[in-house]
Scaffold this active site. Sequence first.
Site, PDB file in Angstrom:
ATOM      1  N   ILE A 159      -0.537  10.178   0.218  1.00  0.00           N
ATOM      2  CA  ILE A 159      -0.733   8.860   0.703  1.00  0.00           C
ATOM      3  C   ILE A 159       0.590   8.389   0.232  1.00  0.00           C
ATOM      4  CG2 ILE A 159      -1.642   6.593   0.937  1.00  0.00           C
ATOM      5  CD1 ILE A 159      -4.445   7.765   0.196  1.00  0.00           C
ATOM      6  N   GLU A 164       6.172   2.185  -3.627  1.00  0.00           N
ATOM      7  CA  GLU A 164       7.804   2.230  -3.699  1.00  0.00           C
ATOM      8  C   GLU A 164       8.300   1.867  -5.146  1.00  0.00           C
ATOM      9  OE1 GLU A 164       8.322   1.448   1.001  1.00  0.00           O
ATOM     10  OE2 GLU A 164       9.398   0.266  -0.338  1.00  0.00           O
ATOM     11  N   SER A 172       1.614  -2.733  -6.203  1.00  0.00           N
ATOM     12  CA  SER A 172       0.471  -3.612  -5.775  1.00  0.00           C
ATOM     13  C   SER A 172       0.747  -4.325  -4.489  1.00  0.00           C
ATOM     14  CB  SER A 172      -0.400  -4.084  -6.770  1.00  0.00           C
ATOM     15  OG  SER A 172      -0.859  -3.477  -7.870  1.00  0.00           O
ATOM     16  N   TYR A 179      -4.491  -3.236   7.961  1.00  0.00           N
ATOM     17  CA  TYR A 179      -5.976  -3.484   8.104  1.00  0.00           C
ATOM     18  C   TYR A 179      -6.610  -2.003   7.732  1.00  0.00           C
ATOM     19  CZ  TYR A 179      -9.999  -2.640  11.112  1.00  0.00           C
ATOM     20  OH  TYR A 179     -11.253  -2.060  11.615  1.00  0.00           O
ATOM     21  N   GLU A 218     -12.110   4.347  -1.687  1.00  0.00           N
ATOM     22  CA  GLU A 218     -11.058   4.936  -2.813  1.00  0.00           C
ATOM     23  C   GLU A 218     -11.558   4.316  -4.056  1.00  0.00           C
ATOM     24  OE1 GLU A 218      -6.380   4.260  -4.002  1.00  0.00           O
ATOM     25  OE2 GLU A 218      -7.221   3.288  -1.910  1.00  0.00           O
ATOM     26  N   GLY A 235      -4.933   0.129  -7.160  1.00  0.00           N
ATOM     27  CA  GLY A 235      -4.985  -1.174  -7.505  1.00  0.00           C
ATOM     28  C   GLY A 235      -5.216  -1.276  -9.023  1.00  0.00           C
ATOM     29  N   ASN A 272      -6.109  -2.827 -12.646  1.00  0.00           N
ATOM     30  CA  ASN A 272      -7.585  -3.641 -12.898  1.00  0.00           C
ATOM     31  C   ASN A 272      -7.248  -4.921 -12.915  1.00  0.00           C
ATOM     32  OD1 ASN A 272      -8.830  -1.081 -12.982  1.00  0.00           O
ATOM     33  ND2 ASN A 272      -9.221  -1.481 -15.060  1.00  0.00           N
TER      34      ASN A 272
END
Length: 381
Positions: free
Chosen positions: A125, A129, A134, A237, A246, A368, A370
């Site tokens: 995936i 960058e 995030s 989306y 995930e 993402g 925590n």
Amino acid sequence: MNAYVSPWMDEDLSIFRETAARFLEAEMVPNEPQWRKQHNVGNDIWRKAGAMGFLCTDVPQEYGGAGGDFRHEAVLYEELARRGLSGFGQGVHSICAHYLLNHGTEAQKHRFLPRMAAGELIGAIGMTEPGAGSDLQALTTRAVRDGDDYIINGSKIFITNGYLAGLIALVVKTQPGTGAKGTSIIMVETTDLAGFRVGRILDKMGMKSQDTAELFFEDVRVSAGNLLGGAEGQGFYQLMGDLPYERALIAVTAVAAMEGALAETISYVKDRTAFGKSIAQFQNTKFKLAEIATKTHIARVFIDDCIGKIVAGTLDTVTASMAKYWTTDTQQEVLDECVQLHGGYGYMNEYLVCRMFADSRVQRIYGGTNEIMKELISRAL
């Protein structure tokens, strides 16, 4: 605690677990030292896993998958994590496959998924960058339509499976200046792709056998037929729709790592002696083991509930965020105590808990951070 059996397990899954465990012990555990030296697991193990039916286990058979559900994925993640086999990026491979399964056109599903299930195409995936982690709206990688193609320019960093990847779900800007609405995903096949380059396999704190890499795109031309779902502006989306899957995956890995480390530590303290008796007999050791065993069991019960919700299609973003944040924080707490109970040997890479401790740190960052999880949870309160 030892008598506890996850409520989602059944006889068929137990057989699947035994088969997976035998495969990992025979094909992965002996090769892990070499993989750590070369910073990737190579292509052969992916093809072997595909031939055994361990890839895309929750993808329907009509697309080449095993036709199971998330429980089958969870079993494999658990067996990998309990052995500290962090280089085999099956989780990201499965997430990439789910982008196709949930959002791809029928042509895209039939084109890519069978080869992913066979281990012929390793999925990655391309999201993060150098200047955008995030904050997806800050992405700068561009895809400009040119006739029947897109021309892509930009770079990505921290890409799991990046060195070996044959298929990248690449997050790009197709309509700059329109925020989330300008984001799209293009499925990029990397073999002999002009203008595509893999940079360094990054030198990380842990996960030494994982081929986490930099990717560069310079006037890369990709068919417009590779636009995920066939419509521009759907990328944000599509990404958001698969985040619960995930984050639950990361949480499953965290819990299984705790269980593996706890078992390893119990074995060590029973064998190791100090002052004429085993370390396991000291009150401090007993109390520390009681604490981490309790945390591990609570985490197990929580993630088992999440697994059941994924299978039922009811796991919501907030609960998935809770699972990801709490289990990965707890994972590092438990691994830290396991290292301490190993004493000086816990700092040696030849010991499993040392490697698992280093691997655990990134769990609180990827998928993402925590801190982002807490922000998402707080919005629902």
